[in-house]
Design an enzyme around this catalytic site. Structure first.
Site, PDB file in Angstrom:
ATOM      1  N   SER A 201      62.464  61.471  63.365  1.00  0.00           N
ATOM      2  CA  SER A 201      61.558  62.424  62.718  1.00  0.00           C
ATOM      3  C   SER A 201      62.238  63.346  61.710  1.00  0.00           C
ATOM      4  CB  SER A 201      60.824  63.258  63.767  1.00  0.00           C
ATOM      5  OG  SER A 201      59.834  62.480  64.400  1.00  0.00           O
TER       6      SER A 201
ATOM      7  N   LYS B  54      60.875  62.910  58.210  1.00  0.00           N
ATOM      8  CA  LYS B  54      59.650  63.552  57.714  1.00  0.00           C
ATOM      9  C   LYS B  54      59.925  64.493  56.547  1.00  0.00           C
ATOM     10  CE  LYS B  54      56.816  63.301  61.922  1.00  0.00           C
ATOM     11  NZ  LYS B  54      57.556  62.329  62.719  1.00  0.00           N
TER      12      LYS B  54
ATOM     13  N   TYR C  26      51.329  67.181  66.610  1.00  0.00           N
ATOM     14  CA  TYR C  26      52.353  66.275  66.103  1.00  0.00           C
ATOM     15  C   TYR C  26      51.830  64.852  66.148  1.00  0.00           C
ATOM     16  CZ  TYR C  26      57.247  65.227  65.085  1.00  0.00           C
ATOM     17  OH  TYR C  26      58.415  64.850  64.488  1.00  0.00           O
TER      18      TYR C  26
END
Length: 383
Positions: free
Chosen positions: A53, A56, A163
């Site tokens: 992640s 991102k 999320y």
């Protein structure tokens, strides 16, 4: 004053010796370059990590470039660019074993994708979504199957922060508007200009040979290899989790953000990305894990926070640590970073361990940050 990293090296070498890590790399950057970089245990300077992640932020910067160019509007609806997103319904519960779906109350925007308020969820953090996947056979994004993005929304857009696969859809927006794969676009417009030479969505065999294996703890707390990995040939370049690179690569990205975009973004765009975009949508007090092999429960910090465009934000100075306005996030394999633009300091610490928020790693993570600010000075000294 020269940056003395001996305290960091002592902390991390000790954490390898006591079994907290099998291998770990740490990096500290200022606006002018690297202040400290070290690797311990099985990690080396050229070790490749699954950024998960931490991808991102990279993908969001790519999308923000398109905003700067007038090719993308933050207020645009996602479905105006990707009609498939407009087909997603909201999961509203179950009638027995049949999912109950309804149209969303509003249309999600690009801004909401960037701030995780578009209504998307993750299978391992939302019990209803996990049940939907089990009942319907919806694949996990970790399978590399693009069909994993066709799951329903779990909230109406704009109502709460949740999320999920928001950034994966944002990556598809970048692909649609640029005519390139996400990896090719970022290589040309972000990775290349910043000198992130190993950053990729498609590691070569030689790069894969430099990857740390993913480990987990056995019943005695000893780290053992899981035999688990991200798929070698995914169907799409996953903006939410799909990049690989060295900690040095990621450090160049951190330094660029400290320097007002480092030539890949304008300063005013970075200012916008580091300003709260939640518009009243609440953050959860705890991210409850549905799959404890992937993540532990993650409690929220007991301080005011927000979410910008691609970055979690801390809204107050933390004693002995980061300043108000700092952006940060992490990757599921216990990789973490922060960008303190006020103090001119960024840091990253990376390993490859599941589940996320490992209870032995977290204290070392905090100790690492405090050791950094002992050197550079914190906005609020530790008591």
């Amino acid at each position: 004053m020269a940056f003395d990293g001996s305290g960091i090296e002592q902390l991390l070498s000790g954490a390898v010796s006591d079994g907290t890590y099998a291998g770990v790399s740490a990096l500290v950057v200022g606006r002018d370059g690297v202040l400290h970089q070290s690797s311990h245990g099985e990690a080396r300077e050229d070790t490749m990590f699954r950024n998960a992640s931490m991808t991102k932020a990279l993908a969001t910067v790519g999308a923000l470039q398109l905003v700067e160019q007038g090719r993308l509007d933050l207020a645009a609806t996602v479905e105006s660019i990707l009609p498939a997103f407009g087909e997603l319904q909201v999961l509203d519960g179950f009638d027995g074993e049949r999912p109950r779906l309804r149209p969303p109350a509003s249309k999600a925007t690009i801004r909401q994708l960037m701030s995780h308020t578009a209504g998307c969820g993750y299978f391992f953090l939302n019990a209803n979504f996990a049940r939907y996947a089990e009942l319907t056979g919806l694949p996990s994004p970790l399978t590399g199957l693009k069909a994993s993005l066709r799951g329903p929304l779990v909230n109406d857009p704009g109502k709460v922060w949740e999320y999920g696969v928001n950034t994966d859809w944002l990556g598809l927006v970048v692909e649609e508007l640029s005519g390139q794969t996400l990896g090719a676009y970022l290589a040309e417009h972000v990775f290349g200009p910043l000198g992130m030479t190993d950053m990729t969505f498609r590691p070569t065999d030689a790069q894969r040979a430099r990857l740390l294996p993913i480990r987990t703890r056995d019943a005695e707390g000893v780290l053992v290899e899981m035999g688990l990995d991200f798929p070698p040939d995914p169907e799409w370049d996953a903006a939410g989790h799909g990049s690989f690179g060295t900690i040095g690569d990621y450090g160049r990205f951190l330094q660029a953000m400290l320097n007002g975009g480092g030539g890949v973004l304008k300063r005013e765009t970075v200012d916008l990305a580091f300003s709260d975009q939640l518009n009243g949508a609440p953050l959860p007090e705890i991210m409850v894990s549905v799959d404890k092999t992937l993540s532990n429960d993650v409690p929220s910090l007991p301080v005011p926070q927000g979410w910008g465009l691609g970055f979690h934000l801390v809204s107050v100075d933390l004693p002995g640590m980061r300043s108000a306005g700092t952006g940060d996030w992490a990757g599921i394999c216990n990789t973490y970073y922060w960008i303190d633009r006020s103090a001119g300091i960024g840091g990253a610490i990376m390993t490859q361990v599941l589940p996320f928020f490992d209870d032995r790693i977290v204290p070392v993570l905090l100790g690492f940050e405090m050791a950094v600010y002992e050197q550079v000075g914190a906005a609020v000294p530790a008591a």
